[in-house]
Scaffold this motif. Sequence first.
Motif, mmCIF file in Angstrom:
data_model
loop_
_atom_site.group_PDB
_atom_site.id
_atom_site.type_symbol
_atom_site.label_atom_id
_atom_site.label_comp_id
_atom_site.label_asym_id
_atom_site.label_seq_id
_atom_site.Cartn_x
_atom_site.Cartn_y
_atom_site.Cartn_z
ATOM 1 N N ARG A 45 0.821 -1.215 0.000
ATOM 2 C CA ARG A 45 0.000 0.000 0.000
ATOM 3 C C ARG A 45 0.848 1.255 0.000
ATOM 4 N NH1 ARG A 45 -2.839 1.189 4.304
ATOM 5 N NH2 ARG A 45 -4.374 2.293 3.087
ATOM 6 N N MET A 46 2.009 1.195 0.629
ATOM 7 C CA MET A 46 2.829 2.398 0.796
ATOM 8 C C MET A 46 3.224 3.020 -0.541
ATOM 9 S SD MET A 46 3.314 3.196 4.044
ATOM 10 C CE MET A 46 4.849 4.118 4.057
ATOM 11 N N GLY A 47 3.597 2.200 -1.502
ATOM 12 C CA GLY A 47 3.998 2.728 -2.804
ATOM 13 C C GLY A 47 2.867 3.462 -3.488
ATOM 14 N N ALA A 48 1.661 2.909 -3.403
ATOM 15 C CA ALA A 48 0.495 3.555 -4.018
ATOM 16 C C ALA A 48 0.190 4.884 -3.338
ATOM 17 C CB ALA A 48 -0.714 2.623 -3.948
ATOM 18 N N ILE A 49 0.316 4.932 -2.029
ATOM 19 C CA ILE A 49 0.053 6.177 -1.299
ATOM 20 C C ILE A 49 1.150 7.204 -1.604
ATOM 21 C CG2 ILE A 49 -0.206 7.226 0.979
ATOM 22 C CD1 ILE A 49 -1.271 4.461 1.932
ATOM 23 N N ALA A 50 2.392 6.759 -1.608
ATOM 24 C CA ALA A 50 3.524 7.675 -1.830
ATOM 25 C C ALA A 50 3.631 8.157 -3.270
ATOM 26 C CB ALA A 50 4.824 6.988 -1.407
ATOM 27 N N ALA A 51 2.814 7.623 -4.158
ATOM 28 C CA ALA A 51 2.884 8.016 -5.568
ATOM 29 C C ALA A 51 2.273 9.392 -5.836
ATOM 30 C CB ALA A 51 2.193 6.965 -6.441
ATOM 31 N N SER A 52 1.445 9.892 -4.917
ATOM 32 C CA SER A 52 0.838 11.212 -5.118
ATOM 33 C C SER A 52 1.372 12.199 -4.084
ATOM 34 C CB SER A 52 -0.688 11.140 -5.007
ATOM 35 O OG SER A 52 -1.092 10.973 -3.652
ATOM 36 N N LYS A 53 1.339 13.461 -4.431
ATOM 37 C CA LYS A 53 1.795 14.515 -3.523
ATOM 38 C C LYS A 53 0.975 14.501 -2.234
ATOM 39 C CE LYS A 53 2.699 19.459 -3.358
ATOM 40 N NZ LYS A 53 2.673 20.728 -4.083
ATOM 41 N N GLU A 54 -0.338 14.358 -2.375
ATOM 42 C CA GLU A 54 -1.210 14.344 -1.204
ATOM 43 C C GLU A 54 -0.951 13.114 -0.331
ATOM 44 O OE1 GLU A 54 -5.894 15.195 -0.218
ATOM 45 O OE2 GLU A 54 -5.413 14.272 -2.139
ATOM 46 N N GLY A 55 -0.727 11.976 -0.958
ATOM 47 C CA GLY A 55 -0.427 10.769 -0.211
ATOM 48 C C GLY A 55 0.892 10.864 0.533
ATOM 49 N N ARG A 56 1.897 11.441 -0.124
ATOM 50 C CA ARG A 56 3.204 11.622 0.521
ATOM 51 C C ARG A 56 3.075 12.524 1.753
ATOM 52 N NH1 ARG A 56 7.487 10.088 -2.529
ATOM 53 N NH2 ARG A 56 8.943 11.555 -1.590
ATOM 54 N N ALA A 57 2.320 13.607 1.583
ATOM 55 C CA ALA A 57 2.128 14.542 2.701
ATOM 56 C C ALA A 57 1.442 13.826 3.869
ATOM 57 C CB ALA A 57 1.305 15.740 2.242
ATOM 58 N N TYR A 58 0.444 13.008 3.561
ATOM 59 C CA TYR A 58 -0.238 12.251 4.610
ATOM 60 C C TYR A 58 0.722 11.319 5.338
ATOM 61 C CZ TYR A 58 -2.482 8.244 6.655
ATOM 62 O OH TYR A 58 -2.802 7.218 7.509
#
Length: 146
Positions: A45-58
């Motif tokens: 899941r981490m890669g999918a979340i870290a793929a977007s700016k908003e996900g990285r910020a979260y």
Amino acid sequence: MLAAAACWAMPAHAAGAQTFASRCAMCHQANGAGLPGQFPRLKGRMGAIAASKEGRAYLIKVVLFGMFGPIEVDGKRISGMMPALGSMSDQDVADTLNFAVMLEKPKKAVASFTAGEVKAARAAGSLTAAGVAKARAAAAARGAIP
């Protein structure tokens, strides 16, 4: 040249692995599988979340400021609490997030987290664990968090 680059990457990976083992694995498990109903899986899941700016910020915010309250992961409700780990250095946060992303190789290439990125998030202001939960809910509603 590649050998030199590999040597530079090794300490960060090792530092991330060590910090993950001491700070994260108790809940999320050493392999990132999580504990059903209590702690979400990170692996895959981490890669999918870290793929977007908003996900990285979260991801940075949840490590720095923690989070509590119910969330949905893999179609199942989880009620738990993520403690704030803001006492970690910016580099330790970045290394740990990079290690967690690589628990399962992401489907798409993901830029590495940097200490500068963490420092900027920290400087943007402190959040409460409830504030992080609200930010997560908004990001999930927009599809930034699977």
